[in-house]
Write a protein that holds these residues in place. Structure first.
Motif, PDB file in Angstrom:
ATOM      1  N   ARG A  55      -2.784  20.229  22.878  1.00  0.00           N
ATOM      2  CA  ARG A  55      -1.590  20.711  22.691  1.00  0.00           C
ATOM      3  C   ARG A  55      -0.821  19.758  22.178  1.00  0.00           C
ATOM      4  O   ARG A  55       0.331  19.929  21.590  1.00  0.00           O
ATOM      5  CB  ARG A  55      -0.908  21.471  23.829  1.00  0.00           C
TER       6      ARG A  55
ATOM      7  N   ALA B 283      -4.599  21.007  27.514  1.00  0.00           N
ATOM      8  CA  ALA B 283      -3.551  19.977  27.209  1.00  0.00           C
ATOM      9  C   ALA B 283      -3.550  19.133  26.650  1.00  0.00           C
ATOM     10  O   ALA B 283      -2.211  18.822  25.882  1.00  0.00           O
ATOM     11  CB  ALA B 283      -3.485  19.493  28.850  1.00  0.00           C
TER      12      ALA B 283
ATOM     13  N   PHE C 257       9.963  27.260  16.260  1.00  0.00           N
ATOM     14  CA  PHE C 257       9.993  28.682  16.272  1.00  0.00           C
ATOM     15  C   PHE C 257      11.135  29.371  15.560  1.00  0.00           C
ATOM     16  O   PHE C 257      11.942  28.574  15.124  1.00  0.00           O
ATOM     17  CB  PHE C 257      10.533  28.872  17.846  1.00  0.00           C
TER      18      PHE C 257
ATOM     19  N   ALA D   4       7.986  27.268  23.751  1.00  0.00           N
ATOM     20  CA  ALA D   4       8.116  25.980  23.147  1.00  0.00           C
ATOM     21  C   ALA D   4       7.557  24.922  23.992  1.00  0.00           C
ATOM     22  O   ALA D   4       6.543  23.948  23.612  1.00  0.00           O
ATOM     23  CB  ALA D   4       9.358  25.551  22.720  1.00  0.00           C
ATOM     24  N   LEU D   5       7.712  24.970  25.405  1.00  0.00           N
ATOM     25  CA  LEU D   5       7.253  24.210  26.393  1.00  0.00           C
ATOM     26  C   LEU D   5       5.769  24.335  26.427  1.00  0.00           C
ATOM     27  O   LEU D   5       4.832  23.429  26.641  1.00  0.00           O
ATOM     28  CB  LEU D   5       7.776  24.419  27.744  1.00  0.00           C
ATOM     29  N   ASP D   6       5.213  25.646  26.469  1.00  0.00           N
ATOM     30  CA  ASP D   6       3.823  25.879  26.366  1.00  0.00           C
ATOM     31  C   ASP D   6       2.947  25.376  25.427  1.00  0.00           C
ATOM     32  O   ASP D   6       1.981  24.897  25.687  1.00  0.00           O
ATOM     33  CB  ASP D   6       3.704  27.362  26.435  1.00  0.00           C
ATOM     34  N   VAL D   7       3.708  25.625  24.076  1.00  0.00           N
ATOM     35  CA  VAL D   7       2.907  25.054  23.016  1.00  0.00           C
ATOM     36  C   VAL D   7       2.848  23.529  23.072  1.00  0.00           C
ATOM     37  O   VAL D   7       1.780  22.910  22.551  1.00  0.00           O
ATOM     38  CB  VAL D   7       3.659  25.400  21.514  1.00  0.00           C
ATOM     39  N   MET D   8       3.806  22.900  23.675  1.00  0.00           N
ATOM     40  CA  MET D   8       3.717  21.264  23.654  1.00  0.00           C
ATOM     41  C   MET D   8       2.537  20.890  24.567  1.00  0.00           C
ATOM     42  O   MET D   8       2.529  19.692  24.772  1.00  0.00           O
ATOM     43  CB  MET D   8       5.201  20.936  24.262  1.00  0.00           C
ATOM     44  N   GLY D   9       2.186  21.766  25.406  1.00  0.00           N
ATOM     45  CA  GLY D   9       1.336  21.426  26.509  1.00  0.00           C
ATOM     46  C   GLY D   9       1.832  21.011  27.647  1.00  0.00           C
ATOM     47  O   GLY D   9       1.206  20.487  28.782  1.00  0.00           O
TER      48      GLY D   9
ATOM     49  N   PHE E 198       5.203  13.057  27.321  1.00  0.00           N
ATOM     50  CA  PHE E 198       4.119  12.366  27.617  1.00  0.00           C
ATOM     51  C   PHE E 198       3.457  11.119  26.743  1.00  0.00           C
ATOM     52  O   PHE E 198       2.609  10.570  26.447  1.00  0.00           O
ATOM     53  CB  PHE E 198       3.253  13.325  26.292  1.00  0.00           C
TER      54      PHE E 198
END
Lengths: 253, 248
Positions: free
Chosen positions: A77, A74, A84, B122-127, A106
Motif C-alpha cells: 500500500r 501494508a 478520491f 484514504a487512510l486504508d489505501v495508504m496502508g 512512513f
C-alpha cells in the motif's frame, strides 16, 4: 503493470463485476469508463483492495494482491497513491500537513526534509502558496490538486484516481488531467483513472477500458474510441449532443 | 432478532477493538494525536464539568440541609452526604453520563464524517491502520484525562457546597467542614477514579465504533451520533451497577 485476472464481485448475490480481465501497463494513463452504476468504482476499489473480489485476482507486477499477508499488504500500500472523488483531505490538518501525512507516517526523514518534500509536491501542482491554508479555505479544484500532491509524496509506483474531475469546471478538469498525465509520464508509474468525463477520455486516454453492466465491453486507445464500432460504447460516447453532432459532421462526405 | 443483531454488533465491535489495539504505524503520529485528543476530549470538557459539578454540589447541600436534616440529625450531615454523593456517584458515574453526551457525540460524528467523506478510505489505501490511528489515541486520551476531570468535579462540587455557606448562608462553613471531614474513607476516592476509567473506555470505544461503522450520508452520521450517546449511557449505567457491587 497491474493485471486484473477474471475478477468477479458479488454483493448479497448480485453480481456487479462479471469476469473482468485486463492489463494496465506502466507509464500510461489507463482509464476505466462506463455509465453510472456500470461497476467502475467497484472495480477500482477491488483493484486497490478496499473490496475483496469474490473470484479472480489482481496482480501488481506479478504479485498477487489477493493472497498477500497483512505485512506484504501494508508494504504494498505504501507504493500506492490514490485521489478520491471527494479529494478526502483530512480537514483537521492544513494543506502542507495533508501532503506531509504519508511522510510523517512512513518515513524516517527529519521534519525539515519532510517539509521540503511536501513543498516540492505542492510546487508540482502549483499550490506552494496555499501550503498553510486549511482544506475548507481552498476551492474544489485546489483540493484535488492537494490530493494529487499527497498521493505522490511517497513517490508511488501506482496511482489511482476515482473520478478526479467530478464537480469541476472544464478548464480546471483539464488542469487536473494534465497534471495526472504529466506525473504518470515523468515518474513512469501505472495510473488508473475512473471517469465518465469525455474530455479526459479524448485527452489523456492512452489505454481505455469500457465497462458495461459489470463486464469488459471494449478496450482500446483514445484514437480508437470514436470509431470502435461497438454500439454500447457509441451510445455512451455520443450521449452528448455536441459529440454526436461532431461525429456526424466528421462522417458526412 | 434483537439478540442476533446485538451479537453481530458486539462481534464487529470486538473485531474493531482488535484492529485498534495494535502497535501504532508511527509512534510520532500516535503521540501527536494522543495530545490532540487529550486537549479536545479532556481539556475542552473542563468548563462544563466545573459548571455542572459546582451547581450540583450546591444543590445537594441545599436539599439535604433544607429537606432531610432535622433536629435529631447531627449538624455535619449535609457536608457528609454532599461529599459522599460527589465522591461515590456524581463525579464518576453521572459526570461520565454527561460526558457521554458531549464527548461521545463528538467522537461519533467526527469519525462518521471521516467515513462518509472517504478520509478513512484514504487512510486504508495508504496502508495506515485507520482504526488504530483514529481510535486508539481517543481511548488513551480520554482514559488519561478522566481522573483529572473526576478530581476537578469533586473539588468543584465541594466548592459549590461551600458557596451555599459563604453566599447563601444556608449552612455554616464549620458544620460543612465537619461533615466533609467526618469518617472519610479514602478508598471511595479511588473507587470513583477506577469506575471513571472504565466509563471513559466505554465512551471512547463505543462512540468510535458507531462512527467508524457509519454507512451512508449525513443522516447516518446523525443516527450514529445518537446511537453512540444512547449505547454508551446504557453501558455506563449497567457497568456502574456491576462495578459498584464489585468495588464496594
Amino acid at each position: 503493470m497491474i493485471e486484473v485476472s477474471h475478477v468477479t464481485k458479488q454483493f448479497e448475490g448480485k453480481t456487479v463485476l462479471k469476469d473482468i480481465s485486463t492489463i494496465f501497463p506502466d507509464g500510461k494513463t489507463n482509464l476505466i469508463i462506463g455509465r453510472s452504476g456500470a461497476g467502475k468504482t467497484v472495480l477500482l476499489k477491488t483493484i486497490v483492495g478496499l473490496l475483496r473480489p469474490t473470484e479472480g485476482d489482481v496482480l501488481y507486477d506479478g504479485r498477487s494482491f489477493v493472497n498477500m499477508d497483512k505485512y506484504e499488504l501494508a508494504m504494498m500500500r505504501r507504493e500506492m497513491g490514490m485521489i478520491f472523488q471527494s479529494a478526502a483531505l483530512f480537514d483537521s490538518l492544513s494543506v502542507i500537513e495533508n501532503v506531509m501525512f504519508p511522510l510523517d507516517m512512513f518515513s524516517d526523514f527529519t521534519y525539515a526534509r519532510r517539509e521540503k518534500r511536501a513543498m516540492e509536491c505542492l510546487s508540482r501542482v502549483n499550490l506552494a502558496d496555499a501550503a498553510h491554508l486549511r482544506p475548507d479555505e481552498i476551492s474544489g479544484g485546489m483540493q484535488k490538486r492537494v490530493a494529487i500532491a499527497r498521493a505522490i509524496a511517497l513517490e508511488p509506483r501506482y496511482l489511482f484516481c476515482d473520478e478526479p474531475n467530478s464537480g469541476l469546471d472544464p478548464q480546471t478538469s483539464l488542469v487536473i488531467d494534465e497534471l495526472i498525465s504529466g506525473i504518470t509520464h515523468d515518474l513512469n508509474i501505472t495510473t488508473i483513472i475512473n471517469t465518465h468525463d469525455m474530455n479526459s477520455v479524448l485527452g489523456i486516454g492512452e489505454h481505455i477500458l469500457f465497462i458495461s453492466d459489470g463486464h469488459n465491453e471494449w478496450e482500446g486507445t483514445k484514437h480508437e474510441v470514436m470509431d470502435s464500432g461497438n454500439h454500447t460504447l457509441d451510445d455512451f460516447i455520443f450521449a452528448s449532443d455536441l459529440l454526436k453532432k461532431l461525429h456526424e459532421d466528421a462522417l458526412r462526405p | 432478532m434483537f439478540v442476533f443483531s446485538f451479537l453481530e454488533s458486539f462481534g464487529k465491535y470486538l473485531q474493531l477493538m482488535g484492529r485498534t489495539f495494535r502497535r501504532p504505524d508511527s509512534w510520532r503520529m500516535f503521540f501527536k494525536q494522543y495530545l490532540r485528543e487529550m486537549a479536545q476530549l479532556g481539556v475542552d470538557s473542563i468548563p462544563i464539568v466545573l459548571l455542572i459539578s459546582f451547581f450540583i454540589g450546591a444543590v445537594i447541600c441545599i436539599q439535604i440541609k433544607l429537606n432531610i436534616q432535622s433536629a435529631w440529625m447531627p449538624h455535619w450531615v449535609s457536608g457528609y452526604v454532599t461529599r459522599e454523593i460527589m465522591l461515590l456517584e456524581f463525579s464518576s458515574s453521572i459526570m461520565c453520563l454527561i460526558l457521554s453526551g458531549k464527548v461521545g457525540s463528538n467522537i461519533a460524528s467526527e469519525i462518521g464524517t471521516m467515513r462518509t467523506s472517504q478520509q478513512i478510505d484514504a487512510l486504508d489505501v495508504m496502508g495506515v491502520n485507520s482504526a488504530n490511528y483514529l481510535i486508539l489515541p481517543k481511548i488513551a486520551g480520554l482514559v488519561t484525562m478522566i481522573p483529572i476531570l473526576v478530581i476537578f468535579s469533586t473539588a468543584c462540587g465541594i466548592l459549590g457546597a461551600y458557596a451555599t455557606a459563604w453566599i447563601g448562608r444556608i449552612i455554616t462553613a464549620s458544620d460543612l467542614t465537619a461533615g466533609m471531614q467526618h469518617d472519610f474513607v479514602s478508598w471511595f476516592f479511588w473507587m470513583g477514579i477506577i469506575k471513571s476509567l472504565f466509563f471513559a473506555f466505554i465512551i471512547a470505544s463505543v462512540s468510535s465504533f458507531f462512527g467508524y461503522t457509519v454507512n451512508g450520508g449525513s443522516i447516518s452520521v446523525g443516527k450514529a451520533s445518537t446511537n453512540a450517546v444512547v449505547s454508551s449511557s446504557m453501558l455506563i449505567l449497567f457497568s456502574d451497577l456491576f462495578l459498584t457491587n464489585l468495588l464496594s
